[in-house]
Design a protein around this motif. Structure first.
Motif, PDB file in Angstrom:
ATOM      1  N   MET A 222       0.843  -1.197   0.000  1.00 16.69           N
ATOM      2  CA  MET A 222       0.000   0.000   0.000  1.00 16.69           C
ATOM      3  C   MET A 222       0.875   1.243   0.000  1.00 16.69           C
ATOM      4  O   MET A 222       2.090   1.181   0.257  1.00 16.69           O
ATOM      5  CB  MET A 222      -0.924   0.006   1.212  1.00 16.69           C
ATOM      6  CG  MET A 222      -0.211   0.068   2.544  1.00 16.69           C
ATOM      7  SD  MET A 222      -1.333  -0.158   3.944  1.00 16.69           S
ATOM      8  CE  MET A 222      -1.712  -1.900   3.795  1.00 16.69           C
ATOM      9  N   GLY A 223       0.245   2.380  -0.298  1.00 14.89           N
ATOM     10  CA  GLY A 223       1.004   3.613  -0.302  1.00 14.89           C
ATOM     11  C   GLY A 223       0.144   4.818  -0.629  1.00 14.89           C
ATOM     12  O   GLY A 223      -1.072   4.704  -0.852  1.00 14.89           O
ATOM     13  N   VAL A 241       4.664   1.164   0.833  1.00 11.12           N
ATOM     14  CA  VAL A 241       4.947   0.412   2.054  1.00 11.12           C
ATOM     15  C   VAL A 241       4.671  -1.066   1.790  1.00 11.12           C
ATOM     16  O   VAL A 241       3.524  -1.478   1.609  1.00 11.12           O
ATOM     17  CB  VAL A 241       4.098   0.909   3.236  1.00 11.12           C
ATOM     18  CG1 VAL A 241       4.422   0.103   4.489  1.00 11.12           C
ATOM     19  CG2 VAL A 241       4.322   2.393   3.484  1.00 11.12           C
ATOM     20  N   ASP A 242       5.739  -1.848   1.753  1.00  5.30           N
ATOM     21  CA  ASP A 242       5.630  -3.304   1.623  1.00  5.30           C
ATOM     22  C   ASP A 242       5.482  -3.943   3.007  1.00  5.30           C
ATOM     23  O   ASP A 242       4.723  -4.876   3.210  1.00  5.30           O
ATOM     24  CB  ASP A 242       6.863  -3.839   0.901  1.00  5.30           C
ATOM     25  CG  ASP A 242       6.737  -5.290   0.485  1.00  5.30           C
ATOM     26  OD1 ASP A 242       5.748  -5.935   0.870  1.00  5.30           O
ATOM     27  OD2 ASP A 242       7.629  -5.785  -0.221  1.00  5.30           O
ATOM     28  N   ASP A 243       6.227  -3.426   3.958  1.00  3.37           N
ATOM     29  CA  ASP A 243       6.125  -3.854   5.361  1.00  3.37           C
ATOM     30  C   ASP A 243       6.669  -2.723   6.225  1.00  3.37           C
ATOM     31  O   ASP A 243       7.589  -2.010   5.820  1.00  3.37           O
ATOM     32  CB  ASP A 243       6.913  -5.145   5.592  1.00  3.37           C
ATOM     33  CG  ASP A 243       6.478  -5.859   6.875  1.00  3.37           C
ATOM     34  OD1 ASP A 243       5.548  -5.360   7.546  1.00  3.37           O
ATOM     35  OD2 ASP A 243       7.068  -6.900   7.209  1.00  3.37           O
ATOM     36  N   ASP A 259      11.882  -2.507   7.963  1.00  2.00           N
ATOM     37  CA  ASP A 259      11.001  -1.640   7.183  1.00  2.00           C
ATOM     38  C   ASP A 259      11.283  -1.901   5.709  1.00  2.00           C
ATOM     39  O   ASP A 259      12.429  -1.788   5.250  1.00  2.00           O
ATOM     40  CB  ASP A 259      11.284  -0.166   7.482  1.00  2.00           C
ATOM     41  CG  ASP A 259      10.847   0.227   8.884  1.00  2.00           C
ATOM     42  OD1 ASP A 259       9.712  -0.129   9.257  1.00  2.00           O
ATOM     43  OD2 ASP A 259      11.638   0.875   9.598  1.00  2.00           O
ATOM     44  N   LYS A 260      10.236  -2.243   4.971  1.00  2.00           N
ATOM     45  CA  LYS A 260      10.354  -2.438   3.526  1.00  2.00           C
ATOM     46  C   LYS A 260       9.547  -1.334   2.863  1.00  2.00           C
ATOM     47  O   LYS A 260       8.338  -1.460   2.662  1.00  2.00           O
ATOM     48  CB  LYS A 260       9.835  -3.815   3.126  1.00  2.00           C
ATOM     49  CG  LYS A 260      10.521  -4.976   3.840  1.00  2.00           C
ATOM     50  CD  LYS A 260       9.913  -6.311   3.437  1.00  2.00           C
ATOM     51  CE  LYS A 260      10.513  -7.474   4.201  1.00  2.00           C
ATOM     52  NZ  LYS A 260       9.911  -8.776   3.804  1.00  2.00           N
ATOM     53  N   PHE A 288       9.825  -5.430  -1.954  1.00  2.00           N
ATOM     54  CA  PHE A 288       9.327  -6.160  -3.134  1.00  2.00           C
ATOM     55  C   PHE A 288       9.632  -7.659  -3.091  1.00  2.00           C
ATOM     56  O   PHE A 288       9.146  -8.412  -3.941  1.00  2.00           O
ATOM     57  CB  PHE A 288       9.876  -5.593  -4.448  1.00  2.00           C
ATOM     58  CG  PHE A 288       9.699  -4.111  -4.617  1.00  2.00           C
ATOM     59  CD1 PHE A 288       8.435  -3.548  -4.594  1.00  2.00           C
ATOM     60  CD2 PHE A 288      10.790  -3.278  -4.805  1.00  2.00           C
ATOM     61  CE1 PHE A 288       8.258  -2.183  -4.758  1.00  2.00           C
ATOM     62  CE2 PHE A 288      10.632  -1.914  -4.964  1.00  2.00           C
ATOM     63  CZ  PHE A 288       9.353  -1.367  -4.938  1.00  2.00           C
ATOM     64  N   GLN A 289      10.436  -8.124  -2.132  1.00  2.00           N
ATOM     65  CA  GLN A 289      10.735  -9.560  -2.058  1.00  2.00           C
ATOM     66  C   GLN A 289       9.496 -10.349  -1.635  1.00  2.00           C
ATOM     67  O   GLN A 289       8.598  -9.817  -0.973  1.00  2.00           O
ATOM     68  CB  GLN A 289      11.848  -9.824  -1.051  1.00  2.00           C
ATOM     69  CG  GLN A 289      13.229  -9.430  -1.505  1.00  2.00           C
ATOM     70  CD  GLN A 289      14.302  -9.918  -0.552  1.00  2.00           C
ATOM     71  OE1 GLN A 289      14.024 -10.638   0.408  1.00  2.00           O
ATOM     72  NE2 GLN A 289      15.542  -9.539  -0.817  1.00  2.00           N
TER      73      GLN A 289
END
Length: 442
Positions: A222-223, A241-243, A259-260, A288-289
């Motif tokens: 999300m973002g 925000v991936d994590d 933080d991803k 993105f992993q």
């Protein structure tokens, strides 16, 4: 067998264009790479018709750069071809509602070389898209096919659903973007449900004890973004925000997961002297992993195989061709300044300088540790410095272009097949690419 060539194809398209008032564009682009000592070309064919209520586009591009093996390349003068766009779009009379489907180069909401949710490389993918926009509100929901059910390299089909929600205040826009990536061909619940991804995913989670829980493990991203555009300047910022480590606020004594995240921002200033732009972006390591679910890539692996003359070959997939979002991927910081000037609609000059720092990255493997946020912490980094200058000349329905890319890549990223990572190496590469081309529209 009948020997196919481009000539009869072009003749048929030209006659079709003239007979049915359909626009036809033909273009040729040649590239000399001094480092590789190769000359390659691209031949583009585009057939389209745009109206207020209906668009149709079909675009093929023929390449001879040996990037892919095409079993009938002998019939196309040692070229393979890609379908770069092939879609239809329907709109209502007041242009507020739009339905589009086909193969389409996806574009992010922000106009930037460092867009985060959909790559600025404009990778074409099969999609179905529904959008709404009025004076104050805009919304989009889009399904995108990543790996089909019939793919022979990757056994599990994957797809994604992308949504945008936004508000408009004159020239100012603010919006929320989210993505769900999953190991299925299609998901009606995600596509038809206007609820943000977090809630749409959580209500179905296997950890729930509800009658409708499902054995799925999808990946949500999300973002947010904002932008402002008027005739004199364009400014934007975008966050992905991936994590995110919320324990730093609520449980500082517990595990501090990585933080991803990724961030991008830029500014364009237009004047009588031309348009000046400056852009910057970064993505922390492991963004993105794949985590519990699929990663934010088109393919689940960085290698694919094929058979030729009873011999099996393996080929690597460059990370810039695999990332769906930010084109340079995780563990990267990039900056670009550019200048664009057009004189009397017949001459255009473009110039840019880009700097990119990249560390180790693994698009398709989960290498994240339990704790710690990292960005460019590797002992060795790839450093990329590239200057580009390009000119275009326009004469009625003709266009001619010349351009050059010059620079250096230090400690170039190389693929480590054992670790399934792209890692800085001791190799350097001098960049000198000369490009020329022309196009014509009927």
């Amino acid at each position: 067998m009948y020997k196919k060539t481009l000539v009869p194809i072009l003749m048929i398209l030209l006659l079709f264009s003239l007979g049915f008032s359909i626009n036809l564009e033909l273009d040729f682009q040649g590239t000399y790479d001094n480092y590789e000592e190769t000359f390659t070309d691209r031949i583009g064919i585009k057939l389209y018709n745009y109206t207020s209520n209906f668009d149709i586009t079909s675009e093929l591009a023929f390449y001879n750069d040996d990037k892919y093996y095409f079993y009938e390349s002998d019939y196309y003068w040692d070229h393979y071809f890609l379908i770069e766009n092939s879609y239809i779009t329907l709109r209502n009379d007041d242009q507020t509602l739009e339905l589009s489907g086909g193969i389409k180069q996806l574009k992010d909401e922000v106009n930037s070389p460092y867009s985060l949710f959909l790559s600025s490389n404009n990778i074409p993918l099969v999609n179905l898209d529904v959008g709404y926009e009025d004076e104050h509100f805009f919304f989009e929901t889009m399904w995108v096919q990543l790996v089909s059910e019939n793919n022979t390299n990757f056994a599990t089909p994957t797809a994604m659903n992308y949504k945008t929600y936004g508000l408009k205040f004159g020239n100012f826009r603010v919006g929320y973007q989210d993505v769900l990536v999953y190991n299925r061909a299609f998901d009606f619940f995600y596509f038809l449900n206007p609820m943000p991804a977090y809630f749409a995913q959580e209500i179905r989670a296997i950890e729930n004890r509800m009658p409708w829980w499902e054995n799925i493990n999808d990946n949500s991203i999300m973002g947010f973004f904002f932008d402002y555009k008027d005739p004199n300047y364009y400014i934007y910022s975008q966050l992905l925000v991936d994590d995110f480590n919320t324990n730093r606020f609520f449980n500082p004594e517990e595990r501090q997961n990585p933080d991803k995240v990724a961030f991008s921002s830029g500014l364009n200033l237009a004047s009588s002297l031309g348009t000046f732009g400056v852009y910057g972006a970064f993505a922390t390591q492991y963004t993105f992993q794949p985590g519990g679910g699929p990663g934010y890539t088109i393919y689940p692996e960085s290698i694919y195989s094929y058979e030729k003359n009873n011999v099996v070959f393996e080929e690597g997939i460059d990370f810039t061709d695999n990332y769906i979002g930010y084109k340079y991927g995780e563990n990267t910081v990039s900056f670009l300044v550019d200048y664009d000037y057009t004189y009397n609609n017949w001459f255009n000059l473009y110039s840019s300088f880009e700097t990119v720092f990249s560390g180790r990255k693994s698009p398709t493997e989960n290498t994240a540790p339990d704790e710690g946020t990292y960005l460019l912490d590797d002992p060795l980094l790839e450093k990329r410095y590239v200057y580009t200058i390009a000119t275009n000349f326009y004469f009625n329905n003709l266009e001619f272009n010349l351009s050059a890319d010059m620079g250096v890549i230090q400690n170039k990223l190389e693929f480590n097949e054992v670790a399934d990572t792209f890692e800085p190496s001791t190799e350097d590469e001098n960049i000198l690419k000369l490009n020329f081309g022309f196009g014509i529209e009927f």
